[in-house]
Design a protein around this motif. Sequence first.
Motif, PDB file in Angstrom:
ATOM      1  N   UNK A   9       0.844  -1.141   0.066  1.00 49.15           N
ATOM      2  CA  UNK A   9      -0.003  -0.175   0.071  1.00 49.15           C
ATOM      3  C   UNK A   9       0.750   1.182   0.121  1.00 49.15           C
ATOM      4  N   UNK A  10       2.180   1.201   0.408  1.00 52.90           N
ATOM      5  CA  UNK A  10       3.063   2.365   0.402  1.00 52.90           C
ATOM      6  C   UNK A  10       3.664   2.344  -1.010  1.00 52.90           C
ATOM      7  N   UNK A  11       3.429   3.699  -1.695  1.00 48.53           N
ATOM      8  CA  UNK A  11       4.215   3.857  -2.953  1.00 48.53           C
ATOM      9  C   UNK A  11       5.384   4.481  -2.983  1.00 48.53           C
ATOM     10  N   UNK A  12       5.533   5.540  -1.984  1.00 54.18           N
ATOM     11  CA  UNK A  12       6.739   6.245  -2.121  1.00 54.18           C
ATOM     12  C   UNK A  12       7.039   6.998  -0.810  1.00 54.18           C
ATOM     13  N   UNK A  13       8.021   7.185  -0.397  1.00 52.15           N
ATOM     14  CA  UNK A  13       8.529   7.868   0.909  1.00 52.15           C
ATOM     15  C   UNK A  13       9.396   9.091   0.291  1.00 52.15           C
ATOM     16  N   UNK A  14       9.096  10.318   0.391  1.00 54.78           N
ATOM     17  CA  UNK A  14       9.768  11.473  -0.168  1.00 54.78           C
ATOM     18  C   UNK A  14      10.086  12.421   0.686  1.00 54.78           C
ATOM     19  N   UNK A  15      11.384  12.749   0.655  1.00 55.50           N
ATOM     20  CA  UNK A  15      11.791  13.968   1.784  1.00 55.50           C
ATOM     21  C   UNK A  15      10.959  15.282   1.283  1.00 55.50           C
ATOM     22  N   UNK A  16      10.600  16.059   2.377  1.00 53.72           N
ATOM     23  CA  UNK A  16      10.196  17.377   1.723  1.00 53.72           C
ATOM     24  C   UNK A  16      11.351  18.259   1.838  1.00 53.72           C
ATOM     25  N   UNK A  17      11.198  19.542   1.317  1.00 54.77           N
ATOM     26  CA  UNK A  17      12.205  20.610   0.776  1.00 54.77           C
ATOM     27  C   UNK A  17      13.230  20.660   2.113  1.00 54.77           C
ATOM     28  N   UNK A  18      12.369  21.340   3.134  1.00 54.38           N
ATOM     29  CA  UNK A  18      13.185  21.522   4.401  1.00 54.38           C
ATOM     30  C   UNK A  18      13.648  20.330   5.199  1.00 54.38           C
ATOM     31  N   UNK A  19      12.565  19.746   5.874  1.00 55.66           N
ATOM     32  CA  UNK A  19      12.513  18.522   6.482  1.00 55.66           C
ATOM     33  C   UNK A  19      11.239  17.909   6.581  1.00 55.66           C
ATOM     34  N   UNK A  20      11.075  16.843   6.907  1.00 53.21           N
ATOM     35  CA  UNK A  20       9.831  16.159   7.206  1.00 53.21           C
ATOM     36  C   UNK A  20       9.560  15.090   5.865  1.00 53.21           C
ATOM     37  N   UNK A  21       8.408  14.374   5.861  1.00 52.39           N
ATOM     38  CA  UNK A  21       8.272  13.301   4.956  1.00 52.39           C
ATOM     39  C   UNK A  21       6.969  13.501   3.913  1.00 52.39           C
ATOM     40  N   UNK A  22       6.939  13.033   2.748  1.00 48.56           N
ATOM     41  CA  UNK A  22       5.836  13.089   2.365  1.00 48.56           C
ATOM     42  C   UNK A  22       5.482  11.393   1.954  1.00 48.56           C
TER      43      UNK A  22
END
Length: 83
Positions: A9-22
């Motif tokens: 069910x998880x397609x992608x884990x991407x870093x956000x620009x400054x910090x954090x995750x999408x």
Amino acid sequence: GLNIVDLGLVYAIEPLEARGLRIKMTMTSPACPLGDYLQEEVQRVLLRDFPDLAPVQVALVFDPPWRPEMMSEEGRRQLGWHQ
């Protein structure tokens, strides 16, 4: 136990620009009634266990549509599904 990664069910884990995750994840069907619940629960658990990750964005996507072949071998084994 079986988890959303093993279910495919998880397609992608991407870093956000400054910090954090999408996190881009899907449901087995767009009509799945658990979509909002799982979206909120993923965000809650990640922020509970990794508070420095904030912000965490969880997006439900349906392209490509989920298929049973997306499950890991472990997920299929736990569900008793064989290809």
